[in-house]
Design a protein around this motif. Structure first.
Motif, PDB file in Angstrom:
ATOM      1  N   HIS A   1      38.214  28.993  41.414  1.00 61.34           N
ATOM      2  CA  HIS A   1      39.299  29.971  41.509  1.00 61.34           C
ATOM      3  C   HIS A   1      40.017  30.112  40.170  1.00 61.34           C
ATOM      4  O   HIS A   1      40.269  31.233  39.701  1.00 61.34           O
ATOM      5  CB  HIS A   1      40.278  29.526  42.593  1.00 61.34           C
TER       6      HIS A   1
ATOM      7  N   ARG B   1      33.228  40.002  51.771  1.00 61.07           N
ATOM      8  CA  ARG B   1      33.616  41.152  50.962  1.00 61.07           C
ATOM      9  C   ARG B   1      32.351  41.970  50.678  1.00 61.07           C
ATOM     10  O   ARG B   1      31.415  41.495  50.044  1.00 61.07           O
ATOM     11  CB  ARG B   1      34.237  40.699  49.647  1.00 61.07           C
TER      12      ARG B   1
ATOM     13  N   ALA C   1      39.010  32.158  50.832  1.00 64.40           N
ATOM     14  CA  ALA C   1      37.834  31.641  51.531  1.00 64.40           C
ATOM     15  C   ALA C   1      37.867  30.128  51.589  1.00 64.40           C
ATOM     16  O   ALA C   1      37.531  29.511  52.610  1.00 64.40           O
ATOM     17  CB  ALA C   1      36.562  32.118  50.830  1.00 64.40           C
TER      18      ALA C   1
ATOM     19  N   PHE D   1      31.547  30.184  51.768  1.00 62.42           N
ATOM     20  CA  PHE D   1      30.701  31.235  51.195  1.00 62.42           C
ATOM     21  C   PHE D   1      30.492  32.388  52.154  1.00 62.42           C
ATOM     22  O   PHE D   1      30.261  33.517  51.723  1.00 62.42           O
ATOM     23  CB  PHE D   1      29.377  30.625  50.732  1.00 62.42           C
TER      24      PHE D   1
ATOM     25  N   TRP E   1      45.245  35.523  47.348  1.00 64.42           N
ATOM     26  CA  TRP E   1      44.295  36.551  47.781  1.00 64.42           C
ATOM     27  C   TRP E   1      44.300  37.743  46.835  1.00 64.42           C
ATOM     28  O   TRP E   1      43.264  38.379  46.605  1.00 64.42           O
ATOM     29  CB  TRP E   1      44.632  36.991  49.203  1.00 64.42           C
TER      30      TRP E   1
ATOM     31  N   SER F   1      42.214  36.284  43.535  1.00 69.50           N
ATOM     32  CA  SER F   1      40.799  36.007  43.746  1.00 69.50           C
ATOM     33  C   SER F   1      40.594  35.654  45.210  1.00 69.50           C
ATOM     34  O   SER F   1      41.269  34.762  45.736  1.00 69.50           O
ATOM     35  CB  SER F   1      40.343  34.838  42.854  1.00 69.50           C
ATOM     36  N   HIS F   2      39.670  36.326  45.854  1.00 66.87           N
ATOM     37  CA  HIS F   2      39.429  36.069  47.266  1.00 66.87           C
ATOM     38  C   HIS F   2      38.826  34.693  47.504  1.00 66.87           C
ATOM     39  O   HIS F   2      38.788  34.219  48.641  1.00 66.87           O
ATOM     40  CB  HIS F   2      38.500  37.145  47.841  1.00 66.87           C
ATOM     41  N   PHE F   3      38.352  34.054  46.440  1.00 66.98           N
ATOM     42  CA  PHE F   3      37.699  32.758  46.618  1.00 66.98           C
ATOM     43  C   PHE F   3      38.673  31.710  47.146  1.00 66.98           C
ATOM     44  O   PHE F   3      38.302  30.871  47.963  1.00 66.98           O
ATOM     45  CB  PHE F   3      37.076  32.282  45.300  1.00 66.98           C
TER      46      PHE F   3
ATOM     47  N   VAL G   1      26.694  36.927  46.258  1.00 63.17           N
ATOM     48  CA  VAL G   1      26.936  35.576  46.750  1.00 63.17           C
ATOM     49  C   VAL G   1      25.690  35.006  47.416  1.00 63.17           C
ATOM     50  O   VAL G   1      25.324  33.842  47.215  1.00 63.17           O
ATOM     51  CB  VAL G   1      28.122  35.559  47.745  1.00 63.17           C
TER      52      VAL G   1
ATOM     53  N   GLN H   1      30.442  42.112  47.380  1.00 60.25           N
ATOM     54  CA  GLN H   1      29.966  40.883  46.759  1.00 60.25           C
ATOM     55  C   GLN H   1      28.975  40.135  47.648  1.00 60.25           C
ATOM     56  O   GLN H   1      28.482  39.091  47.263  1.00 60.25           O
ATOM     57  CB  GLN H   1      31.142  39.951  46.443  1.00 60.25           C
TER      58      GLN H   1
ATOM     59  N   GLN I   1      33.727  34.319  51.664  1.00 58.83           N
ATOM     60  CA  GLN I   1      33.685  34.987  50.366  1.00 58.83           C
ATOM     61  C   GLN I   1      32.694  36.140  50.387  1.00 58.83           C
ATOM     62  O   GLN I   1      32.952  37.226  49.865  1.00 58.83           O
ATOM     63  CB  GLN I   1      33.296  33.980  49.277  1.00 58.83           C
TER      64      GLN I   1
END
Length: 399
Positions: free
Chosen positions: A168, A212, A348, A206, A340, A343-345, A219, A215, A209
């Protein structure tokens, strides 16, 4: 990097690593070293902490009220406060110098990875086997790596938090490839813990993540490529790991058979729910469930003593009732909302961990507070706590 800079970085990494072991006074002192070094390098701006303070206050009010009603001592609350202090200090470090936070987390993760692979190569664990029945420290002849944390389930979550936070921070700060490498090795090492909670959380991170749409393909491809490469290398260098896939499968298939771990968890959680209901949802105070649960203790397994409810949400309810649980959920939600946008990571990661802690007690797990605390303050360079830009007029013109 100069030798002096490397020495300072190493000292900070050791300080953070020692603090994670929770040695009381050292625990606090080592974090002070990190925070002071951060403050010396960056000017800390005023942070509005009203909502966070109220949430923390709610947690401790719940603990105190539950202890008073149950007539128990406050020692458990004091113990938990030591671990929760990481939240405030992680907030400070994440706000004042997030790059320093990334460096120290990478140092800690590297240490644990090195220790774990020593365990793997030597075929034995050095801490886990001191308290766990010897046969339980192996799965199909492969040791369940746990590093100095001493429990593969908690080690798996620690790897997830460290690797996830580094990933992140790399996204937010634009850090180099070395951070990506150490993070991915950390994610891969979760497989060697054979922890069901850790493996489920890893998959969920994952999946969330990849949810989305733009992505999902990236991923999926990266995950398959990484898993294939890691599997080939480990199969070639360490023959014992050829049993890893079978071993992981057996960990999950045993759920549907006679699994002592699962039946024990069900028994303790049922007892915990009964205890909570008998308290009128006020709780019984931190640390009190461990004493009450001794009546369920099987004296024939002295090295496998379980006194925990093994569910963080139920653990918090037992420690401080509904008030404490609301406070914890608020902090997790606030961290999720703030990160959020960057970074959406992180989101997640928090969701994956939030599911995993249904099966483990993490109120005294320092990595949970590290994750939440840093999530409440990490920002992009030039961004204030509320998301507005704080640079100079010249910076604004360049933007």
């Amino acid at each position: 990097m100069s030798a002096a800079a490397l020495a300072v970085l190493l000292a900070r990494g050791i300080a953070l690593n020692v603090s994670i072991f929770g040695f009381d006074a050292i625990f606090i002192a080592s974090w002070v070293v990190l925070v002071v070094s951060a403050l010396m390098r960056t000017r800390l701006e005023r942070i509005q902490l009203t909502s966070v303070s109220l949430a923390l206050g709610a947690i401790f009010v719940g603990f105190v009220v539950a202890s008073a009603v149950a007539g128990s001592a406050l020692q458990g609350t004091i113990t938990i406060a030591n671990y929760m202090s990481v939240l405030g200090l992680a907030m400070l470090l994440g706000r004042s110098n997030p790059k320093l936070l990334a460096q120290t987390l990478a140092m800690v993760l590297t240490f644990h990875l090195a220790f774990a692979y020593v365990e793997l190569l030597t075929g034995k664990t050095y801490v886990y086997s001191t308290w766990k029945l010897l046969e339980a420290t192996y799965v199909n002849g492969v040791p369940r790596v746990s590093s100095t944390i001493g429990d593969p389930n908690y080690f798996a979550l620690a790897l997830l938090v460290l690797s996830g936070l580094i990933s992140h921070l790399r996204r937010v700060l634009g850090l180099g490839i070395k951070y990506k490498v150490v993070a991915w090795v950390g994610f891969g090492t979760v497989l060697l813990t054979f922890s069901r909670a850790g493996l489920v959380a890893l998959v969920l991170v994952f999946v969330f993540q990849g949810a989305r749409k733009n992505q999902a393909r990236e991923v999926a491809v990266m995950s398959i490529a990484f898993a294939s490469a890691l599997g080939l290398v480990m199969y070639a260098l360490i023959p014992a790991i050829s049993n890893t896939a079978t071993s992981i499968a057996s960990r999950f298939s045993s759920i549907f058979e006679s699994d002592a771990s699962l039946s024990s968890r069900v028994k303790f959680q049922e007892f915990g729910l009964d205890t909570l209901l008998n308290s009128g949802l006020l709780g019984i105070g931190p640390g009190q469930f461990e004493t009450l649960s001794l009546q369920l203790y099987d004296s024939s397994r002295p090295l496998d003593l379980q006194t925990q409810v093994l569910n963080t949400y139920l653990e918090v309810l037992l420690a401080g009732g509904l008030v404490s649980l609301v406070g914890l959920l608020y902090l997790m939600g606030a961290a999720f909302k703030r990160q959020w946008a960057l970074s959406h990571f992180y989101g997640a990661l928090l969701l994956g961990l939030g599911v995993a802690i249904f099966t483990l007690d993490t109120l005294q797990f320092v990595y949970l507070w590290l994750l939440i605390g840093s999530g409440l303050t990490i920002k992009k360079c030039g961004q204030s706590l509320n998301g507005t830009y704080i640079g100079s007029n010249r910076d604004l013109q360049q933007r």
